[in-house]
Enzyme design. Sequence first.
Site, short mmCIF file in Angstrom:
data_model
loop_
_atom_site.label_atom_id
_atom_site.label_comp_id
_atom_site.label_asym_id
_atom_site.label_seq_id
_atom_site.Cartn_x
_atom_site.Cartn_y
_atom_site.Cartn_z
N ARG A 156 11.06 8.06 0.41
CA ARG A 156 10.90 6.73 1.00
C ARG A 156 10.50 6.84 2.47
O ARG A 156 10.73 7.86 3.12
CB ARG A 156 12.21 5.94 0.88
CG ARG A 156 12.72 5.76 -0.54
CD ARG A 156 14.06 5.04 -0.52
NE ARG A 156 14.58 4.79 -1.86
CZ ARG A 156 15.40 5.63 -2.51
NH1 ARG A 156 15.79 6.75 -1.92
NH2 ARG A 156 15.84 5.34 -3.72
N LYS A 180 19.47 6.22 -0.06
CA LYS A 180 20.31 5.02 0.05
C LYS A 180 21.78 5.41 -0.02
O LYS A 180 22.17 6.25 -0.82
CB LYS A 180 19.95 4.04 -1.07
CG LYS A 180 18.55 3.46 -0.94
CD LYS A 180 18.27 2.42 -2.01
CE LYS A 180 16.90 1.79 -1.82
NZ LYS A 180 16.62 0.77 -2.85
N HIS A 251 5.02 3.06 0.84
CA HIS A 251 5.59 3.10 -0.51
C HIS A 251 4.53 3.39 -1.58
O HIS A 251 4.86 3.85 -2.67
CB HIS A 251 6.29 1.77 -0.83
CG HIS A 251 7.28 1.86 -1.94
ND1 HIS A 251 8.53 2.44 -1.80
CD2 HIS A 251 7.21 1.47 -3.24
CE1 HIS A 251 9.18 2.39 -2.95
NE2 HIS A 251 8.39 1.81 -3.83
N ARG A 254 4.72 6.89 -2.66
CA ARG A 254 5.86 7.13 -3.57
C ARG A 254 5.47 6.77 -5.00
O ARG A 254 5.73 7.52 -5.92
CB ARG A 254 7.06 6.32 -3.09
CG ARG A 254 8.34 6.51 -3.90
CD ARG A 254 9.48 5.80 -3.17
NE ARG A 254 10.70 5.67 -3.95
CZ ARG A 254 11.64 6.59 -4.02
NH1 ARG A 254 11.48 7.73 -3.39
NH2 ARG A 254 12.74 6.39 -4.73
N HIS A 277 16.89 8.08 -7.59
CA HIS A 277 17.34 6.87 -8.27
C HIS A 277 18.65 7.13 -9.00
O HIS A 277 18.95 8.26 -9.41
CB HIS A 277 16.29 6.40 -9.28
CG HIS A 277 15.09 5.78 -8.66
ND1 HIS A 277 15.17 4.78 -7.71
CD2 HIS A 277 13.76 6.01 -8.85
CE1 HIS A 277 13.96 4.43 -7.34
NE2 HIS A 277 13.09 5.15 -8.00
N TYR A 286 7.38 3.54 -15.56
CA TYR A 286 6.18 4.30 -15.19
C TYR A 286 5.56 4.96 -16.42
O TYR A 286 4.36 5.21 -16.45
CB TYR A 286 6.54 5.39 -14.17
CG TYR A 286 6.59 4.89 -12.76
CD1 TYR A 286 5.46 4.84 -11.95
CD2 TYR A 286 7.80 4.48 -12.20
CE1 TYR A 286 5.52 4.39 -10.65
CE2 TYR A 286 7.87 4.02 -10.90
CZ TYR A 286 6.73 3.99 -10.13
OH TYR A 286 6.79 3.53 -8.85
#
Length: 309
Positions: A156, A180, A251, A254, A277, A286
């Site tokens: 990110r 995160k 992004h 990414r 994730h 995806y």
Amino acid sequence: MKTLRELLNDYLEYRKGLNYSPRSLEEYFYDCVKFIRHLENRFNILTASELRKSHLFSYQKSLYERKNAKGLPLVPRTLNKNLSSVRNFLNHLCEKGYVLKSLPEALKPVKEPSFLPLGALKHAEIKKVLGKIDISTPNGYRDRTILEILYSTGIRASELSGLNTESADYENSTLTVFGKGRKERIVPVGKTALRFLETYMKAIRPFLLKDGAKKALFLNNSGTRLMRYTLRLIVHKHYDKANFDINVTPHTFRRSCTTELIRSDANLYHVKELLGHESLSTVKHYAKLTITDLKRTHSRCHPREQDKS
């Protein structure tokens, strides 16, 4: 008795103690303040004890009626983000005994349509623009290194901005990043990106550094840590001239990295770990991108498609 605004401040301090990023805390604050403001203006409610399910339904309805900057209704993903922030806040109040458990459960998420990921560039498109960056200047070489890292690792923008000099392990070709919730993970770096990074560290970064004590890996023109908004400007500088059909942002790299890995039959679990994730659900959509390749193969190879009668 504490007001909802005071309880929100307590909640944000709690989240801060869990190492949530400043950006996440800001988003929680913004979403929850809108909720509290709705309660104050519509019902004159100031404390948690006054909350009822009908008040939550009213707030959710107000979100459906809200328009974005373009005058359009909020998309399901944005609606769910707002609802999730408020639900997490109410769950915290429930744990502290301020509200009943049934209250946060009243906020139901909106069903999101399953779209294919948009905004991914093909490898040839990325390679073409990267090759046009003037790497004879310190800024140009830094920019090329940054974009190579973004495309190679899929990290990110905030994770790239947070990299320090000790984040890179050249011997093992990896980067240590904090995602995160300040969760640490190690990601592999491709040989091209690693080559640029090594040269940047040895020959370019010293020219940008203004304070020898700075640990930041990527520096701006002032010699301090390169922030996310500067990274966005760098991307626009080099990609706006290419006139792509999509708006290229940090992004985008990414998404492009993920798309190429999935199209090359990468294990979805490995891709999930690479991107940082929590679950496979974020990555699974995806896999639908391969239908484009499948249709192309079907058209080229199926005998009926070759029948001219």
